[in-house]
Structures are given as C-alpha cells and as structure tokens.
Design a protein around this motif. Structure first.
Motif, PDB file in Angstrom:
ATOM      1  N   ASP A 476       0.815  -1.219   0.000  1.00  0.00           N
ATOM      2  CA  ASP A 476       0.000   0.000   0.000  1.00  0.00           C
ATOM      3  C   ASP A 476       0.849   1.270   0.000  1.00  0.00           C
ATOM      4  O   ASP A 476       0.329   2.376   0.152  1.00  0.00           O
ATOM      5  CB  ASP A 476      -0.994  -0.006   1.172  1.00  0.00           C
ATOM      6  CG  ASP A 476      -0.300  -0.309   2.485  1.00  0.00           C
ATOM      7  OD1 ASP A 476       0.964  -0.358   2.510  1.00  0.00           O
ATOM      8  OD2 ASP A 476      -0.996  -0.504   3.497  1.00  0.00           O
ATOM      9  N   ASP A 478       2.944   2.747   2.022  1.00  0.00           N
ATOM     10  CA  ASP A 478       3.096   3.660   3.170  1.00  0.00           C
ATOM     11  C   ASP A 478       4.464   3.524   3.840  1.00  0.00           C
ATOM     12  O   ASP A 478       4.682   4.044   4.931  1.00  0.00           O
ATOM     13  CB  ASP A 478       1.966   3.433   4.183  1.00  0.00           C
ATOM     14  CG  ASP A 478       2.023   2.057   4.826  1.00  0.00           C
ATOM     15  OD1 ASP A 478       2.866   1.219   4.395  1.00  0.00           O
ATOM     16  OD2 ASP A 478       1.241   1.807   5.765  1.00  0.00           O
ATOM     17  N   ILE A 480       5.920   0.868   4.976  1.00  0.00           N
ATOM     18  CA  ILE A 480       6.052  -0.308   5.853  1.00  0.00           C
ATOM     19  C   ILE A 480       5.643  -1.542   5.050  1.00  0.00           C
ATOM     20  O   ILE A 480       4.587  -1.535   4.398  1.00  0.00           O
ATOM     21  CB  ILE A 480       5.127  -0.176   7.089  1.00  0.00           C
ATOM     22  CG1 ILE A 480       5.478   1.080   7.907  1.00  0.00           C
ATOM     23  CG2 ILE A 480       5.194  -1.426   7.973  1.00  0.00           C
ATOM     24  CD1 ILE A 480       6.865   1.084   8.521  1.00  0.00           C
ATOM     25  N   ASN A 482       4.166  -5.134   3.985  1.00  0.00           N
ATOM     26  CA  ASN A 482       2.932  -5.814   4.392  1.00  0.00           C
ATOM     27  C   ASN A 482       3.142  -7.327   4.402  1.00  0.00           C
ATOM     28  O   ASN A 482       3.976  -7.844   3.671  1.00  0.00           O
ATOM     29  CB  ASN A 482       1.807  -5.486   3.402  1.00  0.00           C
ATOM     30  CG  ASN A 482       1.444  -4.022   3.440  1.00  0.00           C
ATOM     31  OD1 ASN A 482       2.262  -3.160   3.088  1.00  0.00           O
ATOM     32  ND2 ASN A 482       0.236  -3.728   3.872  1.00  0.00           N
ATOM     33  N   ASN A 492       0.176  -4.230   7.475  1.00  0.00           N
ATOM     34  CA  ASN A 492       1.564  -3.832   7.714  1.00  0.00           C
ATOM     35  C   ASN A 492       2.199  -4.746   8.764  1.00  0.00           C
ATOM     36  O   ASN A 492       1.534  -5.145   9.729  1.00  0.00           O
ATOM     37  CB  ASN A 492       1.621  -2.401   8.267  1.00  0.00           C
ATOM     38  CG  ASN A 492       1.566  -1.356   7.168  1.00  0.00           C
ATOM     39  OD1 ASN A 492       1.728  -1.663   5.988  1.00  0.00           O
ATOM     40  ND2 ASN A 492       1.322  -0.112   7.561  1.00  0.00           N
TER      41      ASN A 492
HETATM   42 CA    CA Z   1       2.574  -0.949   3.955  1.00  0.00          CA
END
Ligand code: CA
Ligand code: GLA
Length: 693
Positions: A476, A478, A480, A482, A492
C-alpha cells in the motif's frame, strides 16, 4: 592503576571509534577484531583449591559486642555451638589483604524493588546483590574468574564435597554438618528436598531464576540418603556441567521450616498465596547468607545485619562476615554509578556505557573516593525473537504471523543486516569500549573464537532484498512492508519489542532499533515495562521480540550451560514449549541443542573448545539472535574496602556481588565510616518487627 592512566582513558573516549568501517557488502564474514581498550585490570590466577577448605579450628571469635550483649546475656549460644562441626575456612593466602577486622557497612544502591522474600516461588528481592547475599547455594561460581580454565570446577559451598559413581550416573553430595539458618534452626537435606520436590518439580511454582527440572538434565532425580547426604541420578554419564547449575541462582534452597507450612501441598493456601506469604515488610526472614534483612522502608532502604549463625570463618577462627551491616538504598541503577563515584554509595557495576565518561573522569581525580577497574567485554545486548510457532504464550493472529516470520531465515538475515551497530554503539558512548556483536558467545569469554563468529555486515539495500525474499512487500506504499495477502489480512508488519525502562542502555538500544527498522520498512512498537513485569512477560512467552542484556551462559559458557539452547522444554530464553510440553525446534536449533548437550558430558577441554566453536558458528550463521553491541563493565568500589580480589569482573560466572566474596571484605578500623543504623544489634524473630538489642 594510576590516575594518569584513567585520565588518558577518559580522553580516549572522545577519540577513535571501536567499529572498523567495512565496505558495504552483505557477505558472511568473521566479525572484525574488537579493538583494545585501556584501563583493564589483570586477574591473579590461583589454584581452585587455594581459596577455601572445611575444618574445625581450635577456637573461634566473634565481634566483642555479640559476645557481651548476646552470648554473655544468655540470648545466644556460644559461637562454637552456632558454627557447624567443620565450618568453611577461607585461606589467608587467597585474601588480597589478609585477616580482617569487624565493623562498618557496605552501602549498595539498587534500581529494583523487593516484591517479597519468596525467591523460591519467583519473587524478586530487588536484585543488585540482595538475593545473592541472602541465599547460599550448593556450589559457588562467582569467584571462579580467578581460576584458570583448565583447572575449573565449581567451588563447594553448602555441599562440601561430592563423588561420582563408577558408571557416572550417580552423584553423591555431602552437606555441611550442623550448619544453621539465621534463626538457629538446623540446615539439612530436608531443605534441599523441599526446594526440589515442591518448588522445582512442582511446575505451578516458578522459582525466580527459572530453575526447572531440566536445568539439571532431562530425567534427573534427587533423593535424600540422610540428614547430610543427597544423591543425584542422571540419564547421561558424568554430566559435570550440572554442578555449575547448583550454584546461584538455580540451587539455593530456602528455609523449609518457614516456607513449607505456606506451600499449597501442606496448607490451604493457593499458589499465589504461597508466593506472597512473605512480603518485604516481613523482617528477619531466615537465611543461610551472611546478613539478614531487619528493616525495610518503601522507596528508601533495606537494611541487613550480620547473621550470628553464619558458617564461614577465617583461618584465625573469626566468624564471618567482617562487615556488620549492609544497606540497599532504593533508587535507580544509574544513580548507583553516580553515588559510587561520589562516595555516598560503596559499590557499583558500571554497566551502562552512558555513564562511562563521567565516572572515569571522577575516578581519575586524586581525591576520588572509589576505585574503578574495567574487565573484558562480557556484556552484550541481543534482540531475541520468539521462535515458538506452536502456542507458547498464546499468540493472537498478528503475533502468530510474526512468530512465523521470526522463523524465516531471510527475515532474520534482513533484520541483522539492517542493524547499524556503529550507530547504536555511538549512541551509548563514543570511544573504544563498545564493539560489534553479532550474537553468541561474548568476546571476553574463554570460549570465544573470532573465526567462528560470523557476521552479516550492515547493508540496508541487501537487507531489503532479503525482506522481499521472505515474501514481504509494501503493497500500500506507506513505507512499511505488508504481510502476504493471505497472512494476517495482508496488514503492515508491526512488531512489539519487549523491554525494561529500568536501564538507560536498554532504552537507548531499543529506540535505536525502532529507528533502524523503520528504514528497513518494519514498524517496531516498544512494549516498555518495569524490570519485574518484563521478566514475567518474557517468562510467559508474551513477546514478539525482546531486547535483552546477555546473561552468564554467554560469558562463562560453563555456568547455566543448558540455557545456551533449547536443550529442554523451558531452558531457552526465547523458545519454550507450549502447554502440551511440545517444542517446535527448527533444524539449526536442534543442532545447537545437540552441540550443547555434547558439551555437557564432554570431559576433555579441547573437545569442549571445539564444540563451542561449532556452536558459535551455527548460532551466528543462522542468526539465532540479532546481536547488537558488546562492551566491558567496570567495578566501582570504595577505596576503604580491603580484600577485593584484583581484576574482579562485574559479570563472568556471576555478578561481582558474588565474585568479590563480600563476607571476606573488611574496612580497617581507622577508615571505618559511621554508617551503621542498627549498631550492636542482631536480627530478631522471623516475621517480627526488626532487629534486637
Ligand atoms: Ca505498507
Ligand atoms: C542487577 C544489576 C547488576 C547486578 C545484578 C545482581 O541486574 O543491573 O549490575 O547488580 O542486579 O543481581
């Protein structure tokens, strides 16, 4: 050690770094040579038999005030009747300054708090040397730092001698005859049997230092032959290593006459009530140690007075200890360093590098009240990953997914390669002290072999590739990574890191790990606990990762050897059995355990050394733990104390509080301070208010 030497050391601290800069390459290599550091004191090696013996002496002495106020007043039997038939005698030749004099106080400062006196049911007494001083064990290992490796054997203590059967499956131990608890009740094999049967074998009871039946080998039995003789039987022949586990903190029996009536098997108590039956306010708890707790003021102080039944003497027949009183001021661990160098405290294990510079500067001054001496690098920190995937600690779905990751070698490699150990070291202290530690046996250990210590150098890009190989991607965007879509909802990766805030160093390192893992793309969340709660959570398996200071087995190897791997269902710090007693070892963990088990029954020192090289290689190659940093500690002790053995390490076989042999320390009359709070008093009745006149 000269002041000039210390000054130079202090200056060096702002100079070069201990970390060799390595080319960015993630190839497995032997760890770089740790740099030398100055101000290290030398040990004077002795023969193992040169320290003590057991024998009757023609006459015995005690402090004049004990004789006058207690014996002559009919309150206490004469000293010769309070001592065992053959007391333990410390040999003068092994005492740095010789026969001592009575009086004075040792003022400790500690960061822990006492939960109560029931150590055998798992209560901490506050650490910092309290429990080490109260409990005496079958054997003793702390002072062994002064014995050469090829002459090594545990020292006798409550067990004065032992012999093996021909086939090596039976060990007969002879206990001290006629020794007494501090309340005058006789010490016998019943104390041992109560500890073994009702505290170790009864797994509802969890003794403080984690003694379990397997601490002494799977299938081991113990029985009493008579009041002073016990017999061990072992599955393997000659497992001599277990005799080291009969020292602090896994075979130090408590007073059966006091504990037994509170145990659920002999009373209506629950296990919880048993554990809590002796709160810190319970005074004069009977001990075999040299001092007895007589006063407790919450968040202020615990005071101990001399045990009139103590069973050790010097060669002139003077009953030990020489020091009449012990203080444990209830403060913080960092304050222990500050007070020891300032002279308002008497003793500290300088173990937090954040305090090195200030302490060295103060100790280098001419009027410094305390001596400060560094030992070798025997303190390390690891991230331990919870390796149980079959239920230890009841993980929820997220935690279970983390456990599976912990068992993935690409994942462990990614984590260790993403650790910038130089940066972590510099965050503690600059200079030559802190070195790279890839996990495993510490470089100050006699069993250390650098060529067998494998290391994945810092390489963030390489680490990210390993993470991808472990199946983790930031789906996704961000920042971090997954979990794969079918694991933990593809969320995450978030990992909880268990730690204690009792020590600045634990905090500095844990925070450093959080920041470095963020760069790798893993969110680490700190689970910060007071020391005793941390220990509880860790022992119950309630953690994903923990940041933890190393303990004795990685320094001495021969002490707590079974804890070097999952050799039993409850011996490893981070991989224990589920409630069906099942242990799901990975192949390399099985190899580690086999190697340790071979070590336990090996008798040839060369074979032992080879086995430990093998252990180290398997450990570090497979990233059994993510080592962070290692460094030396320094013993700080007030200059007025005599008989401090030269070169005492703060931690090798045990903490320095054991290794310095406190019952033999003394202060010359002219140097004695006016610190005693209960001068001329002795412990009172168990459970009573305090000391008596
Ligand atoms: Ca992520
Ligand atoms: C604590 C301290 C150590 C040492 C031990 C003794 O862990 O941090 O330095 O004093 O207690 O048990």
């Amino acid at each position: 050690m000269t002041n000039l030497y210390l000054l130079r050391t202090a200056a060096l601290l702002v100079g070069v770094s201990a970390f060799t800069t390595v080319a960015v390459a993630s190839d497995l290599t032997a760890v770089p040579q740790p740099p030398d550091f100055p101000a290290q004191t030398k040990v004077q090696y002795v023969d193992g038999k040169a320290i003590l013996e057991y024998k009757a002496l023609p006459a015995y002495n005690e402090p004049a005030w004990v004789k006058k106020n207690f014996v002559d007043a009919g309150k206490l039997p004469p000293v010769k009747d309070r001592l065992p038939k053959e007391p333990m005698v410390y040999k003068t030749a092994n005492m740095a300054d010789g026969i001592g004099v009575y009086g004075d106080t040792m003022r400790h400062v500690i960061g822990g708090r006492p939960e109560g006196w029931n150590y055998w049911a798992g209560q901490t007494q506050g650490w910092g040397g309290i429990d080490i001083g109260l409990s005496e064990c079958l054997t003793r290992t702390g002072p062994l730092f002064q014995v050469k490796a090829d002459d090594l054997q545990p020292l006798p203590n409550l067990a004065k001698s032992w012999e093996w059967s021909k086939d090596g499956h039976t060990l007969t131990m002879h206990l001290l005859e006629g020794a007494k608890w501090s309340d005058g009740v006789e010490f016998t094999s019943e104390d041992l049997m109560f500890y073994w049967e009702d505290n170790v074998l009864d797994t509802n009871v969890k003794p403080l230092n984690g003694a379990s039946p397997e601490t002494f080998g799977v299938g081991t039995t113990l029985k009493a032959i008579d009041k002073y003789t016990v017999e061990w039987t072992f599955k393997d022949a000659f497992p001599k290593q277990f005799i080291y586990n009969m020292a602090y903190g896994t075979f130090c029996p408590g007073p059966a006459h006091v504990l037994k009536p509170q145990h659920p098997k002999y009373s209506k108590n629950t296990y919880d009530q048993y554990k809590n039956a002796f709160p810190p306010t319970y005074m004069n708890f009977p001990v075999m140690g040299a001092w007895v707790p007589v006063a407790y003021r919450p968040d202020d102080i615990i005071v101990l007075r001399r045990n009139p039944y103590y069973w050790k003497v010097d060669e002139k027949g003077n009953q030990l200890p020489y020091l009449d009183e012990m203080h444990y001021k209830l403060s913080t661990w960092a304050d222990r360093d500050v007070q020891a160098v300032a002279g308002s405290g008497d003793f500290s294990n300088l173990e937090q590098p954040e305090n090195f510079v200030e302490s060295l500067k103060r100790a280098a001054q001419k009027d410094a009240p305390a001596r400060l001496a560094f030992g070798s690098r025997l303190i390390g920190y690891n991230i331990n990953m919870n390796f149980s995937a079959n239920g230890w600690g009841d993980p929820d779905a997220r935690a279970q997914a983390v456990r599976e990751l912990n068992r993935n070698e690409h994942f462990r490699k990614a984590v260790t390669m993403a650790i910038n150990r130089k940066e972590l070291g510099d965050s503690l202290v600059k200079g030559p002290f802190v070195a790279t530690y890839p996990g495993g046996i510490l470089s100050g250990s006699n069993f250390y072999d650098r060529q067998s210590t494998m290391y994945y150098p810092f390489d963030l890009e390489g680490a990210k590739k390993e993470l991808a190989a472990a199946g983790l991607k930031d789906t996704d965007g961000d920042g971090i990574v997954n979990f794969p879509a079918n694991v933990n909802g593809g969320k995450n990766v978030e990992i909880s890191l268990l730690m204690t805030n009792d020590y600045t160093t634990d905090k500095s390192l844990a925070e450093g790990v959080v920041a470095q893992m963020q760069k790798l793309g893993i969110r680490v969340v700190l689970n910060t606990q007071a020391g005793k709660d941390r220990d509880q959570a860790a022992g119950a398996g309630k953690f994903d990762w923990e940041v933890l200071r190393t303990s004795a087995e990685l320094a001495s190897v021969v002490q707590n050897t079974p804890q070097l791997a999952a050799t039993g269902p409850r011996t490893s710090w981070f991989h224990r059995a589920n409630n069906k007693n099942e242990l799901d070892l990975m192949p390399f963990e099985k190899e580690l355990a086999d190697t340790v088990n071979k070590f336990i029954v090996a008798s040839d020192p060369k074979e032992q050394a080879e086995l430990m090289k093998k252990y180290q290689k398997i450990y570090t190659t497979n990233v059994n733990t993510v080592g962070l940093v290692e460094y030396p500690g320094a013993l700080i002790i007030n200059k007025r104390f005599k008989n401090v053995p030269p070169g005492t390490p703060i931690y090798m076989f045990n903490w320095a509080e054991d290794s310095v042999i406190r019952e033999r320390l003394y202060v010359p009359v002219a140097d004695q301070g006016d610190y005693q709070l209960f001068k001329d008093m002795l412990p009172g009745k168990p459970g009573g208010d305090g000391p008596q006149k």
